[in-house]
Structures are given as structure tokens and as C-alpha cells.
Design a protein around this motif. Structure first.
Motif, PDB file in Angstrom:
ATOM      1  N   GLY A  14     -44.462  -3.147 -11.154  1.00 23.88           N
ATOM      2  CA  GLY A  14     -43.119  -2.581 -11.138  1.00 23.88           C
ATOM      3  C   GLY A  14     -42.028  -3.477 -11.665  1.00 23.88           C
ATOM      4  N   GLY A  15     -42.368  -4.649 -12.236  1.00 23.22           N
ATOM      5  CA  GLY A  15     -41.350  -5.584 -12.665  1.00 23.22           C
ATOM      6  C   GLY A  15     -41.078  -5.612 -14.160  1.00 23.22           C
ATOM      7  N   VAL A  16     -41.814  -4.813 -14.941  1.00 21.38           N
ATOM      8  CA  VAL A  16     -41.601  -4.742 -16.391  1.00 21.38           C
ATOM      9  C   VAL A  16     -41.493  -3.284 -16.795  1.00 21.38           C
ATOM     10  CG1 VAL A  16     -42.475  -5.309 -18.686  1.00 21.38           C
ATOM     11  CG2 VAL A  16     -42.896  -6.878 -16.779  1.00 21.38           C
ATOM     12  N   HIS A  17     -40.414  -2.930 -17.467  1.00 22.64           N
ATOM     13  CA  HIS A  17     -40.255  -1.601 -18.035  1.00 22.64           C
ATOM     14  C   HIS A  17     -40.392  -1.713 -19.541  1.00 22.64           C
ATOM     15  CE1 HIS A  17     -37.487   1.652 -19.709  1.00 22.64           C
ATOM     16  NE2 HIS A  17     -38.475   2.314 -19.155  1.00 22.64           N
TER      17      HIS A  17
ATOM     18  N   GLU B   3     -44.090 -15.211 -19.500  1.00 25.96           N
ATOM     19  CA  GLU B   3     -45.401 -14.678 -19.875  1.00 25.96           C
ATOM     20  C   GLU B   3     -45.399 -13.158 -19.944  1.00 25.96           C
ATOM     21  OE1 GLU B   3     -45.099 -14.925 -15.466  1.00 25.96           O
ATOM     22  OE2 GLU B   3     -44.714 -16.318 -17.111  1.00 25.96           O
ATOM     23  N   ARG B   4     -44.399 -12.528 -19.341  1.00 21.62           N
ATOM     24  CA  ARG B   4     -44.344 -11.063 -19.355  1.00 21.62           C
ATOM     25  C   ARG B   4     -43.928 -10.506 -20.712  1.00 21.62           C
ATOM     26  NH1 ARG B   4     -40.974  -9.304 -14.118  1.00 21.62           N
ATOM     27  NH2 ARG B   4     -39.578 -10.974 -14.817  1.00 21.62           N
ATOM     28  N   LEU B   5     -43.486 -11.372 -21.624  1.00 21.00           N
ATOM     29  CA  LEU B   5     -43.197 -10.920 -22.988  1.00 21.00           C
ATOM     30  C   LEU B   5     -44.433 -10.963 -23.880  1.00 21.00           C
ATOM     31  CD1 LEU B   5     -39.692 -12.481 -23.811  1.00 21.00           C
ATOM     32  CD2 LEU B   5     -40.239 -10.163 -23.036  1.00 21.00           C
ATOM     33  N   SER B   6     -45.579 -11.293 -23.315  1.00 23.29           N
ATOM     34  CA  SER B   6     -46.798 -11.392 -24.130  1.00 23.29           C
ATOM     35  C   SER B   6     -47.167 -10.059 -24.775  1.00 23.29           C
ATOM     36  CB  SER B   6     -47.961 -11.900 -23.286  1.00 23.29           C
ATOM     37  OG  SER B   6     -48.221 -11.023 -22.192  1.00 23.29           O
ATOM     38  N   ALA B   7     -46.692  -8.944 -24.211  1.00 25.76           N
ATOM     39  CA  ALA B   7     -46.995  -7.642 -24.806  1.00 25.76           C
ATOM     40  C   ALA B   7     -46.375  -7.489 -26.191  1.00 25.76           C
ATOM     41  CB  ALA B   7     -46.491  -6.515 -23.891  1.00 25.76           C
ATOM     42  N   LEU B   8     -45.394  -8.329 -26.530  1.00 25.15           N
ATOM     43  CA  LEU B   8     -44.768  -8.254 -27.856  1.00 25.15           C
ATOM     44  C   LEU B   8     -45.580  -8.971 -28.936  1.00 25.15           C
ATOM     45  CD1 LEU B   8     -41.022  -8.969 -26.931  1.00 25.15           C
ATOM     46  CD2 LEU B   8     -42.092  -6.734 -27.300  1.00 25.15           C
ATOM     47  N   ARG B   9     -46.496  -9.830 -28.550  1.00 20.99           N
ATOM     48  CA  ARG B   9     -47.176 -10.679 -29.522  1.00 20.99           C
ATOM     49  C   ARG B   9     -47.943  -9.900 -30.598  1.00 20.99           C
ATOM     50  NH1 ARG B   9     -47.328 -16.150 -27.911  1.00 20.99           N
ATOM     51  NH2 ARG B   9     -49.139 -16.543 -29.206  1.00 20.99           N
ATOM     52  N   PRO B  10     -48.663  -8.819 -30.262  1.00 24.71           N
ATOM     53  CA  PRO B  10     -49.370  -8.086 -31.327  1.00 24.71           C
ATOM     54  C   PRO B  10     -48.447  -7.469 -32.370  1.00 24.71           C
ATOM     55  CG  PRO B  10     -50.266  -7.526 -29.166  1.00 24.71           C
ATOM     56  CD  PRO B  10     -49.003  -8.296 -28.929  1.00 24.71           C
TER      57      PRO B  10
ATOM     58  N   THR C 120     -38.765  -2.229 -26.453  1.00 24.56           N
ATOM     59  CA  THR C 120     -37.920  -2.983 -25.532  1.00 24.56           C
ATOM     60  C   THR C 120     -38.664  -3.243 -24.243  1.00 24.56           C
ATOM     61  OG1 THR C 120     -35.969  -1.864 -26.441  1.00 24.56           O
ATOM     62  CG2 THR C 120     -35.693  -3.027 -24.348  1.00 24.56           C
ATOM     63  N   LEU C 121     -38.703  -4.503 -23.829  1.00 25.06           N
ATOM     64  CA  LEU C 121     -39.250  -4.883 -22.531  1.00 25.06           C
ATOM     65  C   LEU C 121     -38.097  -5.359 -21.664  1.00 25.06           C
ATOM     66  CD1 LEU C 121     -42.509  -6.897 -23.389  1.00 25.06           C
ATOM     67  CD2 LEU C 121     -42.233  -4.435 -23.041  1.00 25.06           C
ATOM     68  N   THR C 122     -37.895  -4.714 -20.527  1.00 23.24           N
ATOM     69  CA  THR C 122     -36.888  -5.139 -19.567  1.00 23.24           C
ATOM     70  C   THR C 122     -37.590  -5.826 -18.410  1.00 23.24           C
ATOM     71  OG1 THR C 122     -35.476  -3.268 -20.187  1.00 23.24           O
ATOM     72  CG2 THR C 122     -34.951  -4.400 -18.131  1.00 23.24           C
ATOM     73  N   LEU C 123     -37.187  -7.049 -18.110  1.00 25.09           N
ATOM     74  CA  LEU C 123     -37.846  -7.874 -17.100  1.00 25.09           C
ATOM     75  C   LEU C 123     -36.991  -7.956 -15.853  1.00 25.09           C
ATOM     76  CD1 LEU C 123     -38.908 -10.891 -19.375  1.00 25.09           C
ATOM     77  CD2 LEU C 123     -40.084  -8.696 -19.060  1.00 25.09           C
ATOM     78  N   SER C 124     -37.604  -7.780 -14.696  1.00 26.69           N
ATOM     79  CA  SER C 124     -36.898  -7.946 -13.427  1.00 26.69           C
ATOM     80  C   SER C 124     -36.549  -9.418 -13.231  1.00 26.69           C
ATOM     81  CB  SER C 124     -37.771  -7.451 -12.271  1.00 26.69           C
ATOM     82  OG  SER C 124     -38.927  -8.260 -12.143  1.00 26.69           O
ATOM     83  N   PRO C 125     -35.615  -9.745 -12.331  1.00 29.10           N
ATOM     84  CA  PRO C 125     -35.166 -11.141 -12.183  1.00 29.10           C
ATOM     85  C   PRO C 125     -36.242 -12.116 -11.743  1.00 29.10           C
ATOM     86  CG  PRO C 125     -33.589  -9.627 -11.189  1.00 29.10           C
ATOM     87  CD  PRO C 125     -34.805  -8.821 -11.522  1.00 29.10           C
ATOM     88  N   ASP C 126     -37.352 -11.616 -11.248  1.00 32.73           N
ATOM     89  CA  ASP C 126     -38.440 -12.471 -10.775  1.00 32.73           C
ATOM     90  C   ASP C 126     -39.732 -11.700 -10.983  1.00 32.73           C
ATOM     91  OD1 ASP C 126     -40.417 -13.577  -8.754  1.00 32.73           O
ATOM     92  OD2 ASP C 126     -38.756 -14.966  -8.435  1.00 32.73           O
ATOM     93  N   SER C 127     -40.787 -12.391 -11.424  1.00 42.20           N
ATOM     94  CA  SER C 127     -42.038 -11.684 -11.687  1.00 42.20           C
ATOM     95  C   SER C 127     -42.667 -11.119 -10.428  1.00 42.20           C
ATOM     96  CB  SER C 127     -43.033 -12.617 -12.390  1.00 42.20           C
ATOM     97  OG  SER C 127     -43.266 -13.768 -11.612  1.00 42.20           O
ATOM     98  N   SER C 128     -42.223 -11.597  -9.256  1.00 41.57           N
ATOM     99  CA  SER C 128     -42.730 -11.045  -7.998  1.00 41.57           C
ATOM    100  C   SER C 128     -41.834  -9.926  -7.470  1.00 41.57           C
ATOM    101  CB  SER C 128     -42.819 -12.152  -6.938  1.00 41.57           C
ATOM    102  OG  SER C 128     -41.529 -12.663  -6.648  1.00 41.57           O
ATOM    103  N   ARG C 129     -40.867  -9.525  -8.237  1.00 43.54           N
ATOM    104  CA  ARG C 129     -39.820  -8.604  -7.790  1.00 43.54           C
ATOM    105  C   ARG C 129     -39.769  -7.382  -8.696  1.00 43.54           C
ATOM    106  NH1 ARG C 129     -33.768 -11.114  -7.318  1.00 43.54           N
ATOM    107  NH2 ARG C 129     -32.498  -9.239  -7.559  1.00 43.54           N
TER     108      ARG C 129
END
Length: 463
Positions: free
Chosen positions: A95-98, A239-246, A281-290
Motif C-alpha cells: 500500500g505504499g506505492v501508487h 529502492e521502490r523506484l526500481s520499477a522504472l528501470r526497465p 508515475t510512481l508516488t511513494l509514501s513517506p516511509d516504505s513501512s507506511r
């Protein structure tokens, strides 16, 4: 965690046949009402390699848990068609990455897209086929193909009962409130975008530890900085931006969005990679545990009356999956005052019926398979606030304090000169300082006071 079970019924799995991608649809909303298997587009992708990689990224986000990755998620992306483009959206299992892929008009070659919102089946075999497709090969796209909707018996349906976590449902509503307040903070050309993204960790850490980085715009690129300060942009869980690498070989630029002002603690941010014919577009929550569901941006909104049901119904009928919502036009078309339009739009936003496009700085319409009532009724702080009001627990104002009695405990809510609740002595407020929305005590006081302001789509109150 409370979940709702949403049955997805596909006529057959989505497949990639030679030069043709058939995306099966399930239970969608259209201008003509609900449809079991709506068809939104049949044509070709003008930039097939980039579009295929971006669609894979949206599906991979939906199948990933970035925080404590103990197992794969299995949520099918949502697609919205609004007459000239297709938007594919998903949330990570935690739930932390849209993630949102916008396939723009210049990326589509075919008849105009339809209008509506539905789930699409992006299964594991399809993802593997997309990864293995021949680069440069022409790729036709059918979202809800005609031939799949004719003469097929119920016994041939592919049905999955997919649990939709409460945090996933609320996330759509919370992200539009959050991102509507963002500014564009940096714009990187393709070479700088690729260079920067390649410096970030690839893959998901299984440690469960959260890493926060800070970056500063520097010339055409971004440079790291050790702490928040003027101009700093938060990159929470890089690390949550890794989906952009391809997508890097197709990138034409990278736009970064974040809250205005000088940050003092980690904040959410949005990272928009542009490519020919679209953007991801990747929107990241303020904390990967959040996750986004606990941000609380909607609580004041949900607690206040949002106009009559007739206003909401009138505007819902006029939105028509518009790629850009113009409140002034809605006021003219509906005959409602601007304040009533804003209030009704805010109510629709709580049900995830409105998204926000950062690139165009405008809201857009979609219609998800749940309603605002479910979001409101299942919000624990809102339920607690209503219980406090029902128990007559909110005392009168004494000086600049208002007492809220909870059993044997007494909390003091600080109020401003106009009676507006500003803070609380409870543990929640001490921990978050309002950064994740009001506590139940502040919310109860605000519900008692009411408001004379009109509520904007993004939740702000205008006096």
C-alpha cells in the motif's frame, strides 16, 4: 486488516498473441451503466516497446510488497478510459506505492477510446510473454476485445475472488488529496534521468528497514544531500523506484513532485518518467513501512457534510470520465453554486471517484468498484470521533482548551481564537503532530464546531 472480497470475472485470461495484446476486462462502469466486460479500445500502440515495459511496471508494482516482502500480491490493475487516453493504475501489496501509466493520445493508433473504469487481467503468463516479446514488433491492443464478449457461456468464465484490503481502497482517495498539494520540484532531461535512476538500489530489500534519501536540484540533474533543508526533495525508500528501470532506454525525461516549502521530516513524493506516447508515475509514501491509507488527509473531509445527495448525483452524471475536471464548467452545466460544486466533488473524491494528474495539475474522473460510505464507515479515527460525539464526551471551551473525556482519561484539545481545533495532548498527536491527519479527539471537536468554509477537491477549507 479488514478486507472486502471483489469477484473478478473474465471471459478468458488476457493473452499476448502474435502482435496482439488482448486485455480482458471485468465488471466495469461506463456512461451507459455497469457492464460485465466493457470494451474501451481496439487499435495499436504507436510506441509498443515503451508501452509494454510501462504496463509491466504497473503490473509488477501490484504484485510487489516493498515492506516485509513475505509473499506476492495479486491485485489486478484498474484501467480508466476517458475518450482520448488510457490510464492504468495499481497499488503495491504493502500500500505504499501508487503506480499510474498514462497512455496518451499520441501513443494510441485506432478509434477513440471509450469511457469507463474496470479491472484488467494482467496475469503471470501475460507478464512473461510481454517480457519475452520481440523488440520493435508491432503491438495491437484490445482492452475488452469484441470477440471475447460474444457467445461465451458462464462456464467458460475465468473467475477470481480477489481480496481488496481496506488500505488499498482508501489509498486511491488519499493519494489524490496528497498529490494535489505537490509542486513540480525538478525536471531532468533523459540522460540525467537515466544517470540518476541507475544510481538507486535495484530490487526490494527483505530487511524491512526503511531508507530515506534527500536530493537537491543541481543544474539539469539531482545531487544527494545528507539532510532536509531548503530546496530538498525527499526520496523515501529509493529502492521502490526500481520499477522504472526497465523503462530507462525509452525515457525522455523525469519530473519530480513534492510538497512545497522546506521539509523537516520525510514526506511523500512523486516520480514521473516520460517516454514517447506516455508517462509512468510512481508516488511513494513517506516511509516504505507506511501505506497511503493511514495518511488521514480525508478525515476532516469525511467528517463534514458535503452537500446534498442530489448535488453529488448531479455532478457524478456530468463528470463522464473527463480527463480534466473544470469546476467552473461543472457549476455552469449543473446550475449549482461554485461552493456546492466543490463540496460535492470533495464527497466524490472520498470514494476514489476522482484522481489527480500531476503533469496537467488537474483532477480527472474514474469510478472504482466501491463507494465513499465504505471508506468513511471503516475509518477507525472517524468511528471513534463519532462515538465521542454520541457519548457527549466533548466539553465546553475553557480559555484556549477543550476537554475530551474518554473513559477515565481526559485529553485537552487546543483551540484557536475562532474555535478551530489545533492540537491535542494524546499520544497520537504527540507522535505525528498532525502529519497524518487529526486524532479522533481533534476530529470530534472539529465535528462539533462545524465549518463555515467550503471544501475544495483537495480537502482544503476556503473561508
Amino acid at each position: 486488516m479488514t478486507t472486502a472480497v471483489h469477484a473478478l470475472r473474465y471471459l478468458q485470461p488476457s493473452v499476448l498473441s502474435p502482435s496482439r495484446l488482448d486485455l480482458a476486462t471485468s465488471g466495469g462502469a461506463t456512461p451507459h451503466g455497469a457492464a460485465e466486460h466493457p470494451r474501451f479500445f481496439t487499435g495499436a500502440l504507436r510506441h509498443p516497446d515503451a508501452a509494454a515495459a510501462a504496463l509491466l511496471a504497473v503490473a509488477d508494482v501490484a504484485a510487489t510488497r516493498y515492506h516485509r516482502p513475505t509473499g506476492a500480491a495479486s491485485l489486478d490493475p484498474v484501467v480508466t478510459a476517458d475518450g482520448d487516453r488510457l490510464r492504468f493504475e495499481s497499488f503495491s501489496g504493502c500500500g505504499g506505492v501508487h503506480a499510474r501509466l498514462d497512455v496518451l493520445p499520441e501513443g494510441l493508433d485506432g478509434a477513440a477510446t471509450g469511457h469507463g473504469t474496470t479491472n484488467v487481467d494482467v496475469n503471470a503468463p501475460l507478464r512473461e510473454a510481454l517480457r519475452l516479446r520481440t523488440p520493435g514488433e508491432r503491438l495491437r491492443l484490445a482492452v475488452g476485445a469484441d470477440e471475447l464478449a460474444v457467445g461465451v457461456g458462464a462456464e467458460e468464465l475465468v473467475e477470481r475472488r480477489v481480496p481488496l484490503p481496506q488500505r488499498w481502497l482508501k489509498g486511491f482517495a488519499e493519494t489524490q488529496v496528497l498529490t494535489a498539494r505537490f509542486d513540480r520540484r525538478a525536471a531532468l532531461p533523459a540522460a540525467e534521468a537515466v544517470r540518476f535512476l541507475r544510481t538507486l538500489p535495484a530490487g526490494v530489500s527483505g530487511s524491512g528497514r526503511s531508507t530515506v534519501r534527500w536530493v537537491l536540484p543541481a543544474g539539469p540533474g539531482l545531487r544527494p544531500t545528507s539532510r532536509p533543508g531548503p530546496g530538498a526533495i525527499c526520496l523515501p525508500g529509493p529502492e521502490r523506484l526500481s520499477a522504472l528501470r526497465p523503462l530507462l532506454r525509452h525515457a525522455t525525461g523525469l519530473h519530480v513532485y513534492a510538497p512545497p516549502g522546506t521539509p523537516t521530516e520525510p514526506t511523500a513524493s512523486a516520480w514521473e518518467l516520460t517516454f514517447p506516447g506516455g508517462r509512468l508515475t510512481l508516488t511513494l509514501s513517506p516511509d516504505s513501512s507506511r501505506g497511503f491509507s493511514g495518511e488521514g488527509g480525508l478525515l476532516d473531509l469525511l467528517a463534514r457534510p458535503a452537500g446534498t445527495a442530489e448535488d453529488v448525483d448531479a455532478l457524478a452524471a456530468l463528470l463522464a470520465w473527463d480527463p480534466r475536471i473544470e469546476p467552473a464548467d461543472l457549476a455552469e452545466d449543473s446550475g449549482l453554486t461554485p461552493d456546492r460544486v466543490r463540496s460535492a466533488l470533495a464527497h466524490l473524491a472520498t470514494g476514489g471517484q476522482i484522481g489527480y494528474d500531476l503533469a496537467e495539475a488537474a483532477h480527472f474522473h474514474r469510478q472504482l468498484p466501491y463507494d465513499s460510505g465504505r471508506v468513511a464507515d471503516r475509518n477507525p479515527r472517524l468511528r471513534s470521533a463519532r462515538a465521542l460525539l454520541a457519548a457527549d464526551a466533548v466539553g465546553p471551551v475553557t480559555g484556549d482548551l477543550r476537554v475530551v473525556a474518554v473513559g477515565d482519561h481526559v485529553h485537552h484539545v487546543r483551540v484557536g481564537a475562532d474555535g478551530t481545533a489545533l492540537g491535542c495532548t494524546c499520544r497520537w498527536w504527540a507522535r505525528h503532530r498532525g502529519g497524518r491527519g487529526p486524532c479522533s479527539h481533534v476530529l470530534a471537536v472539529r465535528m462539533t464546531n462545524g465549518t463555515d468554509g467550503a471544501i475544495d477537491v483537495d480537502g482544503a477549507v476556503r473561508k
